[in-house]
Design an enzyme around this catalytic site. Structure first.
Site, PDB file in Angstrom:
ATOM      1  N   ARG A  51       0.735  -1.321   0.264  1.00 57.90           N
ATOM      2  CA  ARG A  51       0.178  -0.081   0.139  1.00 57.90           C
ATOM      3  C   ARG A  51       0.796   1.160   0.017  1.00 57.90           C
ATOM      4  NH1 ARG A  51      -1.409   1.976   4.421  1.00 57.90           N
ATOM      5  NH2 ARG A  51      -1.895  -0.020   5.487  1.00 57.90           N
ATOM      6  N   TYR A 103     -16.941  16.025 -14.850  1.00 58.61           N
ATOM      7  CA  TYR A 103     -17.158  14.646 -15.245  1.00 58.61           C
ATOM      8  C   TYR A 103     -18.333  14.399 -14.104  1.00 58.61           C
ATOM      9  CZ  TYR A 103     -16.917   9.548 -14.841  1.00 58.61           C
ATOM     10  OH  TYR A 103     -17.265   8.232 -14.721  1.00 58.61           O
TER      11      TYR A 103
END
Ligand SMILES: *Cc1c(COP(=O)(O)O)cnc(C)c1O
Length: 383
Positions: A51, A103
């Site tokens: 991560r 968007y």
């Protein structure tokens, strides 16, 4: 050869990670591992947990930073993961000015999630600089741009907004999905953070969902890194590899699709069954000269209005070559119907006010033979 001396197409192939230093392998290895052994506790490994850092993802992150001409790159699980992580650079009480035809997912994030965190937004028509200036509040911290916008391909003057924002100490972010760094490099125009839905042209094959962020400077890069690690919005090693695989052919794909898009747009303009065509490469496209100043090309997305919802639905039912779907920027042509797909959640009056009529369709031109695409459209428009 130093990266600075390379042309864009050379950078796409020789980006620094193309040969594995350990084995000479001709592609970046997929480090399918979540964690890394500490051989020596006093000298921890360069990567300690995927991560926080994975070598495959890192190769992709350096790759996009190079292509955009920025300091640091970051890869996320989707375009929306990239966008939401970037917005979390803001804090409760902050305000952001956003292009009105942003968007749909970005609009939803701002109006249903970030608003609850007391991050406030004002949507303006960014083709009108006065509206942007008037939206400035004492707590404004950022400006979010998207150009050309979707689906009517409105053009924002990137340098004008970025320099105004700088004067007022505002962070500038820009969604560069439609143009890609091949055509448009916003950091060179003064933008602080460039964002991509790499699901589209960068991936290019409708087979990977990913998002990318590039920061202009190192300090901002450290802040995004902290958020990426803290939120855990990272892209997997497999997907990072697949995205790099697609990106290597970005330039040839864009060139091919764009050439066809220009021909298709011109053909549509002459078609009696088409009321209006939106393509920045057309001579009469509003603010075409601003687009031409800030971008190297006009892209591969053409929107057009067939006059009514009924005609649009017939067209969508009759086309044989493009897939009828949301998304864009792939090797195959994709025909979308904003009124019932990407903009279905928008109230009809708002949608119509933004030019997204019931007859508007959006054609993302792929790599098929353009004359086949035109022939297919000709039969589908015969309605
Ligand atoms: C698709 C898209 C997004 C969202 O990206 P995902 O990868 O679908 O999360 C953001 N901005 C633009 C312009 C897009 O086209």
């Amino acid at each position: 050869m130093a990266h600075e001396d390379k042309q864009f197409s050379t950078k796409l192939i020789h980006f620094g990670g193309e040969i594995d230093k350990a084995t000479g392998a001709s592609s970046v290895p997929i480090y399918q591992a979540s964690t890394f052994h500490h051989f020596d506790l006093d000298n921890p490994p360069a990567h300690d947990y995927s991560r926080s850092g994975n070598p495959t993802r890192e190769a992709l992150e350096n790759y996009i930073a190079l292509l955009e001409g920025g300091a640091r790159g970051f890869a996320f699980a989707s375009g929306m993961a990239a966008i939401s992580t970037s917005f979390l650079l803001l804090s409760a009480g902050d305000h952001v000015i956003v292009t009105e035809d942003v968007y749909g997912g970005t609009y939803r994030l701002l109006t249903t999630v970030l608003n609850r965190l007391n991050i406030d937004s004002t949507f303006v028509d960014m083709t009108d600089f006065e509206q942007v200036k008037q939206a400035l509040q004492p707590n404004t911290k950022a400006v979010f741009m998207e150009t050309p916008s979707n689906p009517t391909l409105k053009i924002t003057d990137i340098a004008e907004i970025a320099s105004w924002a700088k004067e007022h100490g505002l962070l500038t972010m820009l969604d560069n999905t439609f143009m890609t760094p091949y055509h448009q490099r916003p950091i060179e125009l003064g933008v602080d953070i460039v964002i991509h839905s790499a699901t589209k042209f960068l991936g290019g094959h409708s087979d990977v969902l990913a998002g990318l962020v590039v920061t202009a400077d190192e300090a901002l890069g450290r802040r995004v890194k902290q958020l990426q690690n803290g939120l855990g919005t990272v892209l997997s090693a497999q997907e990072s590899w697949l995205l790099m695989r697609g990106m290597k052919t970005l330039q040839v794909r864009m060139e091919g699709s764009e050439k066809s898009a220009a021909k298709l747009a011109a053909w549509l303009q002459d078609h009696p069954g088409v009321e209006k065509v939106y393509y920045p490469g057309l001579d009469d496209h509003p603010r075409r000269e601003i687009h031409a100043k800030q971008s190297k090309g006009f892209g591969a997305v053409v929107s057009f209005d067939v006059g009514s919802g009924e005609r649009a639905r017939k067209l969508l039912g009759k086309v044989k070559l493009p897939i009828v779907a949301v998304s864009l920027g792939a090797v195959e042509s994709i025909l979308s119907y904003p009124a019932m797909m990407s903009h279905a959640a928008m109230p009809r009056e708002v949608r119509l006010a933004r030019g997204i009529t019931d007859g508007l369709v959006r054609y993302s031109v792929g790599l098929e033979d353009v004359d086949d695409l035109i022939r297919d459209l000709a039969q589908a428009l015969d309605i």
